[in-house]
Design an enzyme around this catalytic site. Structure first.
Site, PDB file in Angstrom:
ATOM      1  N   CYS A   4       0.854  -1.187   0.000  1.00  0.00           N
ATOM      2  CA  CYS A   4       0.000   0.000   0.000  1.00  0.00           C
ATOM      3  C   CYS A   4       0.886   1.231   0.000  1.00  0.00           C
ATOM      4  CB  CYS A   4      -0.879  -0.011   1.247  1.00  0.00           C
ATOM      5  SG  CYS A   4      -1.970   1.401   1.374  1.00  0.00           S
ATOM      6  N   LEU A   5       0.566   2.222  -0.816  1.00  0.00           N
ATOM      7  CA  LEU A   5       1.392   3.438  -0.896  1.00  0.00           C
ATOM      8  C   LEU A   5       1.451   4.174   0.453  1.00  0.00           C
ATOM      9  CD1 LEU A   5       0.373   4.828  -4.415  1.00  0.00           C
ATOM     10  CD2 LEU A   5       2.436   3.541  -3.824  1.00  0.00           C
ATOM     11  N   GLU A  18      -8.683  -0.969  -2.599  1.00  0.00           N
ATOM     12  CA  GLU A  18      -9.004   0.465  -2.643  1.00  0.00           C
ATOM     13  C   GLU A  18     -10.339   0.743  -1.958  1.00  0.00           C
ATOM     14  OE1 GLU A  18      -6.688   2.449  -3.336  1.00  0.00           O
ATOM     15  OE2 GLU A  18      -5.456   0.800  -4.044  1.00  0.00           O
TER      16      GLU A  18
HETATM   17 NI    NI Z   1      -3.573   1.021  -0.178  1.00  0.00          NI
END
Ligand code: NI
Length: 196
Positions: free
Chosen positions: A105-106, A148
């Protein structure tokens, strides 16, 4: 414009995001900026809470997965062309036996873990023109959409790990929330916010 990505530990990532209407201010610019931010960080998805906005909006573009030889040619082709904007999404159904995939995950750099999810989903959403759709996705596309979608529900993939795994990554998560990490894209850390 590239926006800073909110790091693990920021309360915005824990909020259940609110629906938006066509009148949401400068929505086109926001979507464009989110797209640029996602590509800039080599992500396959980005949700609005990750740039600090608790609204039901996320983008998916699975193109970076299309080179992966783990997938068949048909799958690669599908991944290459899958690009969507999801507004006010609601997952209506999840089906099938859970399968594991190594997720990242960013907002949680350098942490990758196997996450179990069901392989098939039915989702209702509006696109960037506020046209309504109900679609069925499966495999890796469903997986990215589920990840998301979790963001707009205030859920992170690390929540889905076993108690043992959670314990093992606890230190890493604390470091991320304190900004003690090297990342090659722009981030905003909760600890930095408090110092102001
Ligand atoms: Ni994420």
């Amino acid at each position: 414009m590239i926006l800073p990505i909110v790091a693990y530990g920021d309360p915005v990532l824990r909020k259940k995001a609110k629906p938006i209407t066509k009148d949401y201010p400068e929505l086109d610019t926001l979507i464009e900026n989110m797209r640029e931010t996602m590509y800039g960080a080599y992500g396959v998805g980005l949700a609005a809470p990750q740039i600090g906005l608790p609204i039901r909006l996320f983008l998916v573009d699975t193109e970076p997965f299309s080179e992966d030889e783990e997938f068949s040619e048909t799958e690669q082709e599908e991944l290459k062309n899958f690009q969507r904007v999801f507004i006010n999404a609601e997952i209506l159904e999840e089906e099938g036996d859970e399968w594991a995939f190594n997720e990242g995950c960013l907002s949680i750099p350098d942490v990758r873990e196997d996450v179990f999810r069901q392989p098939k989903i039915t989702i209702k959403y509006q696109d960037e023109n506020f046209k309504s759709h109900t679609e069925v996705f499966d495999g890796l596309i469903a997986r990215v959409v589920q990840h998301e979608y979790d963001h707009i529900e205030g859920v992170l993939f690390t929540d889905k790990l076993s108690t043992l795994k959670k314990r093992l990554i606890k230190g890493k998560l604390t470091n991320i929330s304190k900004g003690k990490i090297k990342v090659d894209y722009k981030m905003r850390f909760p600890a930095m916010k408090k110092k102001r």
